[in-house]
Design a protein around this motif. Structure first.
Motif, PDB file in Angstrom:
ATOM      1  N   THR A   1       0.490  -7.325  14.655  1.00  0.00           N
ATOM      2  CA  THR A   1       0.283  -8.459  15.555  1.00  0.00           C
ATOM      3  C   THR A   1       0.834  -8.155  16.946  1.00  0.00           C
ATOM      4  N   HIS A   2       1.748  -7.182  17.031  1.00  0.00           N
ATOM      5  CA  HIS A   2       2.487  -6.870  18.271  1.00  0.00           C
ATOM      6  C   HIS A   2       3.245  -8.094  18.775  1.00  0.00           C
ATOM      7  N   SER A   3       3.461  -9.055  17.908  1.00  0.00           N
ATOM      8  CA  SER A   3       4.208 -10.256  18.295  1.00  0.00           C
ATOM      9  C   SER A   3       5.424 -10.404  17.380  1.00  0.00           C
ATOM     10  N   PHE A   4       6.289 -11.350  17.734  1.00  0.00           N
ATOM     11  CA  PHE A   4       7.478 -11.638  16.931  1.00  0.00           C
ATOM     12  C   PHE A   4       7.320 -12.965  16.183  1.00  0.00           C
ATOM     13  N   ALA A   5       6.071 -13.386  16.005  1.00  0.00           N
ATOM     14  CA  ALA A   5       5.833 -14.696  15.371  1.00  0.00           C
ATOM     15  C   ALA A   5       6.004 -14.616  13.856  1.00  0.00           C
ATOM     16  N   LEU A   6       6.495 -15.697  13.261  1.00  0.00           N
ATOM     17  CA  LEU A   6       6.564 -15.797  11.800  1.00  0.00           C
ATOM     18  C   LEU A   6       5.149 -15.971  11.250  1.00  0.00           C
ATOM     19  N   PRO A   7       4.908 -15.479  10.027  1.00  0.00           N
ATOM     20  CA  PRO A   7       3.550 -15.600   9.484  1.00  0.00           C
ATOM     21  C   PRO A   7       3.211 -17.040   9.102  1.00  0.00           C
ATOM     22  N   ALA A   8       1.953 -17.404   9.305  1.00  0.00           N
ATOM     23  CA  ALA A   8       1.491 -18.720   8.849  1.00  0.00           C
ATOM     24  C   ALA A   8       1.403 -18.716   7.330  1.00  0.00           C
ATOM     25  N   ASP A   9       1.028 -17.572   6.765  1.00  0.00           N
ATOM     26  CA  ASP A   9       0.803 -17.448   5.322  1.00  0.00           C
ATOM     27  C   ASP A   9       1.501 -16.176   4.846  1.00  0.00           C
ATOM     28  N   PHE A  10       2.531 -16.345   4.016  1.00  0.00           N
ATOM     29  CA  PHE A  10       3.283 -15.161   3.558  1.00  0.00           C
ATOM     30  C   PHE A  10       2.447 -14.242   2.667  1.00  0.00           C
ATOM     31  N   MET A  11       1.334 -14.718   2.130  1.00  0.00           N
ATOM     32  CA  MET A  11       0.467 -13.841   1.332  1.00  0.00           C
ATOM     33  C   MET A  11      -0.447 -13.003   2.230  1.00  0.00           C
ATOM     34  N   GLN A  12      -0.418 -13.292   3.526  1.00  0.00           N
ATOM     35  CA  GLN A  12      -1.109 -12.426   4.503  1.00  0.00           C
ATOM     36  C   GLN A  12      -0.123 -12.200   5.637  1.00  0.00           C
ATOM     37  N   TRP A  13       0.923 -11.446   5.309  1.00  0.00           N
ATOM     38  CA  TRP A  13       2.036 -11.265   6.240  1.00  0.00           C
ATOM     39  C   TRP A  13       1.733 -10.054   7.126  1.00  0.00           C
ATOM     40  N   HIS A  14       1.271 -10.334   8.329  1.00  0.00           N
ATOM     41  CA  HIS A  14       0.941  -9.267   9.262  1.00  0.00           C
ATOM     42  C   HIS A  14       2.209  -8.823   9.985  1.00  0.00           C
ATOM     43  N   PRO A  15       2.524  -7.526   9.957  1.00  0.00           N
ATOM     44  CA  PRO A  15       3.760  -7.051  10.594  1.00  0.00           C
ATOM     45  C   PRO A  15       3.640  -7.011  12.123  1.00  0.00           C
ATOM     46  N   THR A  16       4.783  -6.863  12.791  1.00  0.00           N
ATOM     47  CA  THR A  16       4.744  -6.688  14.252  1.00  0.00           C
ATOM     48  C   THR A  16       4.009  -5.391  14.586  1.00  0.00           C
ATOM     49  N   MET A  17       4.437  -4.308  13.958  1.00  0.00           N
ATOM     50  CA  MET A  17       3.789  -3.018  14.249  1.00  0.00           C
ATOM     51  C   MET A  17       4.234  -1.921  13.281  1.00  0.00           C
ATOM     52  N   HIS A  18       3.417  -0.873  13.239  1.00  0.00           N
ATOM     53  CA  HIS A  18       3.791   0.361  12.550  1.00  0.00           C
ATOM     54  C   HIS A  18       4.802   1.091  13.445  1.00  0.00           C
ATOM     55  N   HIS A  19       5.680   1.902  12.831  1.00  0.00           N
ATOM     56  CA  HIS A  19       6.740   2.534  13.648  1.00  0.00           C
ATOM     57  C   HIS A  19       6.190   3.498  14.703  1.00  0.00           C
ATOM     58  N   ASN A  20       4.935   3.923  14.559  1.00  0.00           N
ATOM     59  CA  ASN A  20       4.349   4.833  15.567  1.00  0.00           C
ATOM     60  C   ASN A  20       3.703   4.094  16.737  1.00  0.00           C
ATOM     61  N   GLU A  21       3.834   2.786  16.783  1.00  0.00           N
ATOM     62  CA  GLU A  21       3.154   2.018  17.836  1.00  0.00           C
ATOM     63  C   GLU A  21       4.078   1.591  18.981  1.00  0.00           C
ATOM     64  N   GLY A  22       5.202   2.300  19.108  1.00  0.00           N
ATOM     65  CA  GLY A  22       6.081   2.007  20.251  1.00  0.00           C
ATOM     66  C   GLY A  22       7.228   1.075  19.920  1.00  0.00           C
ATOM     67  N   ILE A  23       7.973   1.401  18.843  1.00  0.00           N
ATOM     68  CA  ILE A  23       9.055   0.485  18.420  1.00  0.00           C
ATOM     69  C   ILE A  23      10.228   0.450  19.403  1.00  0.00           C
ATOM     70  N   LEU A  24      10.485   1.554  20.098  1.00  0.00           N
ATOM     71  CA  LEU A  24      11.640   1.544  21.018  1.00  0.00           C
ATOM     72  C   LEU A  24      11.364   0.640  22.218  1.00  0.00           C
ATOM     73  N   GLU A  25      10.141   0.709  22.728  1.00  0.00           N
ATOM     74  CA  GLU A  25       9.754  -0.160  23.850  1.00  0.00           C
ATOM     75  C   GLU A  25       9.751  -1.623  23.393  1.00  0.00           C
ATOM     76  N   LYS A  26       9.262  -1.830  22.157  1.00  0.00           N
ATOM     77  CA  LYS A  26       9.214  -3.200  21.639  1.00  0.00           C
ATOM     78  C   LYS A  26      10.628  -3.742  21.435  1.00  0.00           C
ATOM     79  N   LEU A  27      11.546  -2.864  21.050  1.00  0.00           N
ATOM     80  CA  LEU A  27      12.931  -3.291  20.843  1.00  0.00           C
ATOM     81  C   LEU A  27      13.526  -3.819  22.150  1.00  0.00           C
ATOM     82  N   GLU A  28      13.183  -3.196  23.260  1.00  0.00           N
ATOM     83  CA  GLU A  28      13.660  -3.688  24.565  1.00  0.00           C
ATOM     84  C   GLU A  28      13.186  -5.123  24.788  1.00  0.00           C
ATOM     85  N   LYS A  29      11.934  -5.376  24.446  1.00  0.00           N
ATOM     86  CA  LYS A  29      11.382  -6.740  24.590  1.00  0.00           C
ATOM     87  C   LYS A  29      12.089  -7.719  23.647  1.00  0.00           C
TER      88      LYS A  29
END
Ligand SMILES: [Zn+2]
Length: 264
Positions: free
Chosen positions: A136-164
């Protein structure tokens, strides 16, 4: 009033790692070193095979971390009939529970594949949440835990996202940073330094709750089940977890089974 994470923490960080290969050992070591928590999604049918973790080490290896399902044989569930789909989940739970003595209630979808039917099957088999592979590239909680979309895969820029994540504005309530991947990717791509750096920089924040997927699902579900009076001045917590919140600048907790005035 606003709900907060346990101990009035404002943010949460969690990890989700699939397949249970032996490289989980090094990843768990990193998480433990920095006080981080995550969920390890195992295929019970491959535990003990070459390159995969051993049944006898599950309890000690994943102590302090969550173990969850990922399907007995990592099948493409959309190519299976409903009995086979049920077996992928039910037998996976049963086998992992037998190996660990724990109750297993989480899952991630093998290959990220699922359908409405498969969600119903997994729920009937006792699964309370399941992670997809859709970032999702967001920090939002899932609407439905049975379709829990993560913020990102670790190869998608986790260090930059951590700054945010660190400088997230106060109006973004209850942000959750959810990273997923496979530990073998760090070995294959020689990127252990990436996760070690991330873990070091993400650790030790007093405002962050470091929790497994299951802990987050359980707490947020409990929070969503709070009942309030029409005037919103009384609340009842029917769950087994204390619920933390703030109102008019003060911190409060509503105990399990407690009915209380919101600001007293
Ligand atoms: Zn997988």
């Amino acid at each position: 009033m606003e709900f907060l994470y346990p101990d009035w923490k404002k943010k949460a960080l969690t990890f989700s790692y699939d397949d249970g290969q032996i490289y989980d050992r090094r990843l768990v070591e990193i998480f433990n070193k920095y006080g981080l928590k995550g969920t390890f999604h195992l295929n019970s049918g491959t535990v003990g095979k070459p390159e995969f973790v051993e049944p006898g080490e599950l309890c000690s290896l994943y102590e302090g971390q969550e173990i969850a399902c990922h399907g007995v044989e990592h099948r493409h569930v959309l190519q299976l009939c409903s009995s086979q789909q049920l077996r992928e989940v039910w037998e996976d739970r049963a086998a992992l529970e037998k190996m660990t003595g724990r109750m297993i209630r989480g899952m991630s979808y093998a290959f990220g594949e699922y359908s409405e039917d498969f969600i119903r099957t997994a729920e009937a088999a006792g699964i309370r949440y399941s992670r997809t592979v859709r970032s999702t590239h967001s920090f939002a909680l899932p609407a439905d835990f049975m379709q829990w979309h993560p913020t990102m895969h670790h190869n998608e820029g986790i260090l930059e996202k951590l700054e945010k994540f660190r400088s997230i504005p106060g109006y973004e309530k209850m942000p959750l940073f959810y990273v997923w991947g496979h530990s073998f990717e760090f070995e294959r791509e020689n990127t252990w330094e990436l996760i070690e750096t991330f873990a070091r920089e993400a650790s030790g924040d007093p405002d962050t709750w470091y929790a497994s997927n299951g802990e987050i699902c359980e707490y947020v579900t409990a929070l969503r089940n709070v009942e309030m009076s029409a005037g919103l001045d009384r609340m009842y917590n029917p769950s087994a977890l204390p619920i933390y919140y703030t109102a008019s600048g003060k911190n409060y907790v509503c105990r399990p089974g407690e009915e209380r005035r919101t600001e007293e």
